[in-house]
Design an enzyme around this catalytic site. Structure first.
Site, mmCIF file in Angstrom:
data_model
loop_
_atom_site.group_PDB
_atom_site.id
_atom_site.type_symbol
_atom_site.label_atom_id
_atom_site.label_comp_id
_atom_site.label_asym_id
_atom_site.label_seq_id
_atom_site.Cartn_x
_atom_site.Cartn_y
_atom_site.Cartn_z
ATOM 1 N N GLU A 182 0.693 -1.112 -0.112
ATOM 2 C CA GLU A 182 -0.071 -0.093 0.067
ATOM 3 C C GLU A 182 1.217 1.361 0.100
ATOM 4 O OE1 GLU A 182 -2.765 0.037 3.356
ATOM 5 O OE2 GLU A 182 -3.715 1.837 2.446
ATOM 6 N N GLU A 224 -6.121 -9.212 3.551
ATOM 7 C CA GLU A 224 -5.184 -8.593 4.755
ATOM 8 C C GLU A 224 -5.060 -9.316 5.805
ATOM 9 O OE1 GLU A 224 -5.928 -4.357 5.292
ATOM 10 O OE2 GLU A 224 -6.358 -3.964 3.311
ATOM 11 N N ASN A 228 -12.432 -1.446 -1.064
ATOM 12 C CA ASN A 228 -11.683 -1.902 0.149
ATOM 13 C C ASN A 228 -12.132 -1.444 1.300
ATOM 14 O OD1 ASN A 228 -9.170 -3.092 1.771
ATOM 15 N ND2 ASN A 228 -9.235 -0.964 2.306
ATOM 16 N N GLU A 229 -12.458 -2.376 2.314
ATOM 17 C CA GLU A 229 -13.232 -2.025 3.516
ATOM 18 C C GLU A 229 -14.266 -1.103 3.543
ATOM 19 O OE1 GLU A 229 -10.170 -1.662 6.652
ATOM 20 O OE2 GLU A 229 -9.415 -3.568 6.530
HETATM 21 O O1 AHR Z 1 -3.113 -2.470 6.335
HETATM 22 C C1 AHR Z 1 -3.355 -1.385 6.773
HETATM 23 C C2 AHR Z 1 -4.638 -1.098 6.728
HETATM 24 O O2 AHR Z 1 -5.447 -1.964 7.414
HETATM 25 C C3 AHR Z 1 -5.347 -1.089 5.348
HETATM 26 O O3 AHR Z 1 -5.180 0.041 4.631
HETATM 27 C C4 AHR Z 1 -6.758 -1.247 5.699
HETATM 28 O O4 AHR Z 1 -7.415 -1.660 4.624
HETATM 29 C C5 AHR Z 1 -6.614 -2.129 6.985
HETATM 30 O O5 AHR Z 1 -7.795 -1.621 7.961
#
Ligand code: AHR
Length: 501
Positions: free
Chosen positions: A25, A304, A172-173
């Site tokens: 990231e 993740e 994402n999330e």
């Molecule tokens: O990996 C760190 C963060 O954790 C990511 O950006 C997010 O998707 C998760 O909450």
């Protein structure tokens, strides 16, 4: 003497190589410094990408890399990261330290990184703050070979041929940093966005990943699966994968997650116990998925996972930089064992994150690079990639302190096409070694090679002492008529490669 039975007769699901995937990231020093130093750097690089890091990751056989986030993905606008670097728009990375992102690492640089690594690309699109058109055009820019505004733009930026993108995340999330949506709202947005992520060329088939639950949020899985009804196969918006995020955090409060290197026995066992929760999460989310997808056509994508501690003292709290000990190596080994055993449903997993962030396999400091204990687990286990899971059963006892108990031993086994058996065994005890008598059913053991990773629970590698912990040859075993008898030291991981032909 602990008994271990391995049964290669009963071949099960294929362990997708992508289960050994990673995540990078725009966060802290993962992309910038860790992977990308720019062409003018004194650090040896090819097209700006660190050569030492690429070589180490190739030796570990990295199969797939997820990018650009994480939370960053839902505020990333891909067009800011293409074209001449001096014209690229700068932005604030609001999630991670509020630093200025100069967009010098964008689509072309990421695809070049995957090319150098020889790995597949998993790109995560922006649903939270992006448009359907923006996502659709990114897919067109990346993968279309014909004549179109996006392919013309790509050519102007120096790339004639399309790239191959295997995996595409639609947000994402989105239950949190990706827009704070309800599951029903997100699932409907997924339909809309995914519809326009086209498969342009016959040889390009995007595997689309919908945002799945956070840890044990079973109601999210239920609602998203129900709304998307994968069995109906709604053409363009069909669901291929559902993500799951789960981090191992020993501390009770988010502000006190625990130190990466300073922990007592109780915290050590608590960490392992929390890592083992992955088993329950996959089983229970899998049960819900089974109701809507009994054929298991939708993959559970654990994109993740890993340990999350307090940052190293004196480092930017927004950069999530942490050390990595033998405790982390054990977390990695048991988690990979769990993924193997659920490889009928888990089709990809991406440990967070590749370099300098959370449970990283590599740490860098200027031109120095260090391989973490977690790196060696991925390297030692690489024979499992693409192999078929086989039955294994280990006799265990519960160990630990206070209420935090875990099995003393943990294992998984697989078989390669040529009959080679991979057997991974971890000893979770901080202080006790065990003798194990393994039986490999109806198999003549021709040749055994073994490696071990071991050390104190809190041992780690530093830039001054980079080889405190590393994989070493292991010979404390004996081939018996029926299998292998061995002694496994406390806090260690042993990897056997057994030739049977
Ligand atoms: O990996 C760190 C963060 O954790 C990511 O950006 C997010 O998707 C998760 O909450």
């Amino acid at each position: 003497m602990q008994k271990l039975v391995v049964n290669p007769i009963n071949k099960k699901s294929v362990i997708n190589p992508e289960i050994y995937g990673h995540f990078s990231e725009h966060l802290g020093r993962c992309i910038y410094e860790g992977l990308y130093v720019g062409e003018n750097s004194d650090i040896p690089n090819i097209n700006g990408i660190r050569t030492d890091v690429v070589e180490a990751l190739k030796a570990m056989k990295i199969p797939v890399l997820r990018w650009p986030g994480g939370c960053f993905a839902d505020e990333y606008h891909w067009k800011d990261g293409i074209g001449p670097k001096e014209n690229r728009k700068k932005m604030i990375n609001t999630h991670w330290g509020g630093v200025v992102e100069d967009n010098s690492f964008g689509t072309h640089e990421f695809m070049e990184l995957c090319n150098q690594l020889g790995c597949k690309a998993y790109i995560n699109g922006n649903v939270g703050s992006g448009t359907v058109q923006e996502m659709s055009e990114w897919v067109e820019y990346l993968t279309f070979s014909g004549l179109s505004p996006m392919t013309e733009l790509r050519k102007e930026n120096g790339r004639t041929e399309p790239w191959t993108v295997d995996y595409f995340g639609v947000g994402n999330e989105n239950w949190g940093c990706g827009g704070n949506m309800t599951p029903e709202h997100y699932a409907n947005e997924y339909r809309r966005y995914a519809t326009y992520c086209r498969n342009y060329d016959s040889n390009q088939k995007l595997y689309k990943v919908a945002c799945g639950p956070n840890a044990d949020d079973y109601s999210w899985t239920e609602s998203v699966m129900k709304t998307l009804q994968p069995l109906d196969g709604h053409g363009g918006e069909r669901l291929n994968g559902l993500s799951l995020h789960y981090y191992t955090v020993p501390g009770k409060e988010w502000d006190h997650k625990g130190s990466a290197t300073q922990f007592d026995k109780a915290e050590y066992y608590l960490t392992l116990k929390k890592a083992l929760k992955m088993e329950e999460l996959i089983s229970r989310h899998g049960d819900i998925m089974n109701q809507y997808d009994p054929e298991k056509t939708v993959g559970l994508i654990v994109d993740e996972w890993g340990t999350w501690y307090d940052v190293e003292p004196g480092t930017n709290p927004g950069f999530l930089y942490q050390q990595n000990t033998m405790r982390d190596a054990l977390v990695a080994s048991v988690t990979l064992n769990i993924f193997h055993k659920h490889s009928d449903r888990v089709k990809m997993a991406n440990i967070a994150q590749l370099v300098n962030v959370l449970q990283a396999v590599i740490l860098t400091e200027g031109e120095k690079m260090v391989l973490t204990p977690t790196y060696y687990v991925f390297k030692m286990f690489q024979g499992h990639q693409g192999a078929q899971l086989i039955d294994s059963f280990m006799e265990t006892e519960e160990i630990g302190t206070g209420g935090n108990t875990v099995p003393n031993l943990h294992e998984s086994a697989s078989i390669q096409e040529d009959g080679t058996i991979n057997l991974s065994v971890s000893n979770l005890s901080s202080d006790t070694s065990y003798e194990v008598d393994s039986i490999i059913v109806e198999t003549e053991v021709k040749e055994v090679k073994a490696e071990i990773l071991s050390g104190a629970t809190d041992a780690y590698n530093t830039f001054d002492r980079p080889e405190q912990i590393k994989a070493e040859c292991y010979d404390n075993y004996e081939v018996t008529g029926k299998g292998i008898r061995f002694t496994i030291p406390a806090c260690s991981i042993v990897q056997f490669t057994v030739k049977t032909k």
